[in-house]
Structures are given as structure tokens and as C-alpha cells.
Write an enzyme that holds these catalytic residues in place. Structure first.
Site, PDB file in Angstrom:
ATOM      1  N   ASN A   1     -17.642  25.915  48.319  1.00 29.62           N
ATOM      2  CA  ASN A   1     -17.370  24.680  47.577  1.00 29.62           C
ATOM      3  C   ASN A   1     -18.488  23.698  47.894  1.00 29.62           C
ATOM      4  OD1 ASN A   1     -16.408  22.372  46.415  1.00 29.62           O
ATOM      5  ND2 ASN A   1     -14.671  22.113  47.812  1.00 29.62           N
ATOM      6  N   TRP A   2     -19.386  23.551  46.940  1.00 31.81           N
ATOM      7  CA  TRP A   2     -20.544  22.677  47.168  1.00 31.81           C
ATOM      8  C   TRP A   2     -20.181  21.196  47.150  1.00 31.81           C
ATOM      9  CZ3 TRP A   2     -24.561  25.290  43.336  1.00 31.81           C
ATOM     10  CH2 TRP A   2     -24.952  26.524  43.879  1.00 31.81           C
ATOM     11  N   LYS A   3     -19.004  20.878  46.669  1.00 28.90           N
ATOM     12  CA  LYS A   3     -18.600  19.468  46.519  1.00 28.90           C
ATOM     13  C   LYS A   3     -19.680  18.726  45.704  1.00 28.90           C
ATOM     14  CE  LYS A   3     -15.856  19.988  50.637  1.00 28.90           C
ATOM     15  NZ  LYS A   3     -15.245  19.419  51.829  1.00 28.90           N
TER      16      LYS A   3
ATOM     17  N   HIS B   1      -7.806  19.996  45.501  1.00 30.01           N
ATOM     18  CA  HIS B   1      -8.521  19.830  46.778  1.00 30.01           C
ATOM     19  C   HIS B   1      -8.067  18.519  47.430  1.00 30.01           C
ATOM     20  CE1 HIS B   1     -11.686  19.283  49.715  1.00 30.01           C
ATOM     21  NE2 HIS B   1     -11.899  20.579  49.613  1.00 30.01           N
TER      22      HIS B   1
ATOM     23  N   GLU C   1      -9.630  16.261  48.844  1.00 33.00           N
ATOM     24  CA  GLU C   1     -10.447  15.096  48.481  1.00 33.00           C
ATOM     25  C   GLU C   1     -10.025  14.544  47.129  1.00 33.00           C
ATOM     26  OE1 GLU C   1     -14.150  17.106  49.117  1.00 33.00           O
ATOM     27  OE2 GLU C   1     -13.708  17.143  51.263  1.00 33.00           O
TER      28      GLU C   1
ATOM     29  N   GLU D   1      -6.183  24.451  53.661  1.00 34.43           N
ATOM     30  CA  GLU D   1      -7.245  23.652  54.269  1.00 34.43           C
ATOM     31  C   GLU D   1      -6.637  22.458  54.997  1.00 34.43           C
ATOM     32  OE1 GLU D   1     -11.204  24.308  51.992  1.00 34.43           O
ATOM     33  OE2 GLU D   1     -10.161  22.643  51.051  1.00 34.43           O
TER      34      GLU D   1
ATOM     35  N   GLY E   1     -14.868  19.269  57.203  1.00 29.18           N
ATOM     36  CA  GLY E   1     -16.092  18.496  57.433  1.00 29.18           C
ATOM     37  C   GLY E   1     -16.162  17.851  58.807  1.00 29.18           C
TER      38      GLY E   1
ATOM     39  N   SER F   1     -14.276  23.722  58.108  1.00 32.14           N
ATOM     40  CA  SER F   1     -15.321  24.008  59.108  1.00 32.14           C
ATOM     41  C   SER F   1     -15.516  25.501  59.369  1.00 32.14           C
ATOM     42  CB  SER F   1     -15.050  23.258  60.418  1.00 32.14           C
ATOM     43  OG  SER F   1     -15.022  21.866  60.181  1.00 32.14           O
TER      44      SER F   1
ATOM     45  N   GLY G   1     -17.131  24.570  52.755  1.00 33.38           N
ATOM     46  CA  GLY G   1     -17.926  23.439  52.288  1.00 33.38           C
ATOM     47  C   GLY G   1     -19.327  23.499  52.862  1.00 33.38           C
ATOM     48  N   GLY G   2     -19.546  22.768  53.946  1.00 33.53           N
ATOM     49  CA  GLY G   2     -20.878  22.597  54.522  1.00 33.53           C
ATOM     50  C   GLY G   2     -21.677  23.880  54.695  1.00 33.53           C
TER      51      GLY G   2
END
Ligand code: 13P
Length: 252
Positions: free
Chosen positions: A9-11, A95, A97, A167, A173, A213, A234-235
Site C-alpha cells: 500500500n503506497w498510500k 483503511h 487512515e 491492521e 507506520g 510495520s 506500507g513503508g
């Protein structure tokens, strides 16, 4: 055996050039076996280009959100019809966010899940608790409720095709990963909840990812758990090399 689904997930990251370069670097290297499925969840402006670049490869392309209506006066929104038309196969829904910053609710997530199936898109439905909820021992009840609401009204066949991503919000993150045992315990609970509202065969079929993470150094241990069928990352999905290491872990 459920296959492992590794989704990056590149966000809200990357330029079109960076997105294209990433896909050029990895798409030909995704193993074509029954064990793993690899997906990039990209911002809307990159989707058409990425679908084009991944044609004939094993890398699939997902959106990160969508509206539940087919079309209409919803300025700034993107519909499932548009995603399907582009050749996108998956869509991330609910998600944390989006729930936190964009007023996504269990109700809108459920509408979007139905809309995804109406247009033959596979939903990746995100659920997860806050740190306060975890400390108050409310994780299972809260996450269970999110799952039930998200899949309400679906046929068992549709539920079996749904990907659920657990999640925990406090692990996103932050560099803090849930221990693999804790993550597995909640994923097993999610499967139990799915079984309560469907049946055993459906619960055994549903893919449940862990997210928060995840990185090359902890992915093996997470994927070794009985009820963790992949990762939403993500990251560590932003760099081609690290994404490939995650995919290779899933293909083992
Ligand atoms: O939110 C996530 C994926 O959807 C997890 O993000 P991180 O892997 O950066 O913690």
C-alpha cells in the site's frame, strides 16, 4: 492451502515516474506459483499506466479506495466502474487512515464491499483497533464487529473471495509490530467471526492479512503463523528491493 497475498500500500507517495520505475523493476520477477499473489495498491493517477505496464506479468494493481455508487454528482470521487474499466483487480476499503481522516464508517465500508463485488473487484477490507482499545482489552470485540459489518449481506461465495487485512492502528507506520502470536490470535478471531456468520468452508477460504510495520526482517515469522495469510505493507513496500523480498517470503 490458502495462498499468501502480499500487497504494497503506497498510500499518498511517489510520482508517476517513480511508480512506473518500480513496476518495471519488479513486475517481471513476481513468481508464478500457487503460493503467492503480489499486488501494488497505488494512487488513482498512476493506475492506468500501472495496469498497462503489468499486462502479461503476475503483478496485480489495486486502488486504495473508491465510492460505492456507479456514477453521479460526487465531485472528486472515483467509482468502481472506472476502476474495473481500467483493469484494476483489487481495491483497499476501510483503511484506518480513511476511517480516521475521511469519515469512513462500517456502513460505508459495507456499501463499498458490495459495490466491489457488483463490479468484480476484490476488496481488501481493513480492520484494526486503537492502542486504547487494545489496552482496554476490547480488540477482539471491536475488530469482530468491524468484520461482521463489513461483510454483512454478502453471499458465502463473496465472503470467501474477500481479503481481510488486520491492521492494529498502533502498529501502522510506528515501527511497532504486533508480536506474531498476538497478530495471529486476532487473525484467528477474525476467521472465527467469519465462520459464525458463514460456514467453516468459507472461513477456511478467506485470506486474512496482517498489516503494521511489516518488513523483510519480520515477515517470515508473521507468515509462519496459522491464520496469517499475507501482509498489507506500507513503508516497506515503497522500495522495489524490499517489496520483492516480501513477495519472495510469501512464495516460500
Ligand atoms: O497501513 C499500512 C498498510 O496499509 C501499514 O503501514 P506500515 O507498513 O508503514 O506500518
Amino acid at each position: 492451502m490458502r495462498k499468501k497475498v502480499i500487497a504494497g500500500n503506497w498510500k499518498m507517495n511517489k510520482t508517476i515516474q517513480e511508480a512506473n520505475e518500480f513496476v518495471e523493476a519488479v513486475s517481471g520477477k513476481i513468481p508464478s506459483n500457487e503460493k503467492v499473489e503480489a499486488i501494488v495498491c497505488a494512487p488513482y493517477p498512476f493506475l492506468a499506466s500501472l495496469v498497462e505496464k503489468t499486462k502479461g506479468t503476475n503483478l496485480l494493481v489495486s486502488a486504495q479506495n473508491m465510492h460505492y455508487e456507479d456514477s453521479g454528482a460526487f465531485t472528486g470521487e472515483v467509482s468502481p466502474v472506472m476502476l474495473k474499466d481500467l483493469g484494476v483487480t483489487h481495491v483497499v476499503l476501510g483503511h484506518s487512515e480513511r476511517r480516521e481522516y475521511f469519515a469512513e464508517t462500517n456502513e460505508t465500508v459495507n456499501k463499498k464491499v458490495h459495490a466491489a463485488f457488483k463490479h468484480d473487484l476484490t476488496p481488501i477490507v481493513c480492520v484494526g483497533e486503537t492502542l486504547e482499545q487494545r489496552e482496554a482489552n476490547e480488540t477482539k470485540s471491536f475488530v469482530g464487529e468491524q468484520v461482521k459489518k463489513a461483510i454483512e449481506g454478502l453471499s458465502n461465495e463473496q465472503v470467501a473471495k474477500t481479503i481481510i487485512a488486520y491492521e492494529p492502528i498502533w502498529a501502522i507506520g510506528t515501527g511497532k509490530t504486533a508480536s506474531s502470536q498476538d497478530a495471529n490470535e486476532v487473525c484467528a478471531h477474525v476467521r472465527q467471526v467469519v465462520q459464525e456468520v458463514t460456514d467453516e468452508a468459507t472461513a477456511n477460504a478467506v485470506v486474512i492479512q496482517y498489516g503494521g510495520s511489516v518488513k523483510p526482517s519480520n515477515v517470515d515469522e508473521l507468515l509462519a503463523q496459522s491464520d496469517i495469510d499475507g501482509a498489507l505493507v506500507g513503508g516497506a513496500s515503497l522500495e522495489a528491493e524490499s517489496f520483492m523480498q516480501l513477495v519472495e517470503a510469501g512464495a516460500k
